[in-house]
Write an enzyme that holds these catalytic residues in place. Sequence first.
Site, short mmCIF file in Angstrom:
data_model
loop_
_atom_site.label_atom_id
_atom_site.label_comp_id
_atom_site.label_asym_id
_atom_site.label_seq_id
_atom_site.Cartn_x
_atom_site.Cartn_y
_atom_site.Cartn_z
N TYR A 144 0.84 -1.21 0.00
CA TYR A 144 0.00 0.00 0.00
C TYR A 144 0.87 1.24 0.00
CZ TYR A 144 0.86 -0.05 5.08
OH TYR A 144 1.45 -0.07 6.32
N ARG A 152 4.74 0.88 0.63
CA ARG A 152 5.18 -0.10 1.62
C ARG A 152 5.04 -1.51 1.06
NH1 ARG A 152 5.54 -0.67 7.38
NH2 ARG A 152 7.56 -1.24 6.50
N HIS A 155 4.08 -6.79 4.54
CA HIS A 155 4.75 -7.00 5.82
C HIS A 155 3.71 -7.38 6.86
CE1 HIS A 155 3.42 -2.79 5.83
NE2 HIS A 155 3.34 -2.89 7.15
N HIS A 157 3.06 -7.16 11.09
CA HIS A 157 3.49 -6.58 12.36
C HIS A 157 3.45 -7.65 13.46
CE1 HIS A 157 3.08 -2.29 11.06
NE2 HIS A 157 2.24 -2.84 10.20
#
Length: 221
Positions: A144, A152, A155, A157
């Site tokens: 995004y 980005r 990924h 978190h």
Amino acid sequence: MTRKPVQGRATGWTRRRLLAAGLAVGASMTPLLARAGLTPAQAEGPFYPSESPADSDADLTRIDGRSERAEGQSLMVSGRVLDPDGNPVAGARVDIWQANHFGRYRHAGDRSDAPLDPNFQGFGQVITGADGRYRFLTIKPGAYAASRSWQRPPHIHFKVRGAGVEDLTTQMYFAGNPLNGGDRILQALSATEQRRVVVPFAPGPDGIPAGRFDIRLRIRA
């Protein structure tokens, strides 16, 4: 079954502000961390829920009460939570949260135009066993735009808490993704630290791509 909505933090966070937070975290890393082989800390970002959703188990591809699975490529993410000497940390709490297949978080603060996936849980939580192991079934998150000039990469978190070790918030990335090289949060880490958070995936016994992400924590002072 009605899903309990995730309550977002009432902050001024935006995706663009991830840049400042991520670079600040990267700048705070010390030579001691690099020598010890610890997992580097990274920005939490704006979309961690202030309370756990009603459905927050280890399978993010389904929501209780729904028959359909989340859109996107299913993945198995597993690993061990360890202390600096490589000993397992039993009973540690591992939280993960991520964007859906389209690059949008299941969070009121994400104002992206990307679609929501009503079948994607978005957040999961497990407790490690005696061997320090954890495992999640999820999907590969979409990329995004954090700003007009910054995309980005996919990924996930992580937030980890355990007895006798310091809390850690970090992010896991996917090996070989072309957006990794331009990500300002990932690139704020040293090359050695990047290798600890970039994970290769390969087909598992059931055909689902699987990756191993071991997390090594500091001892609590």
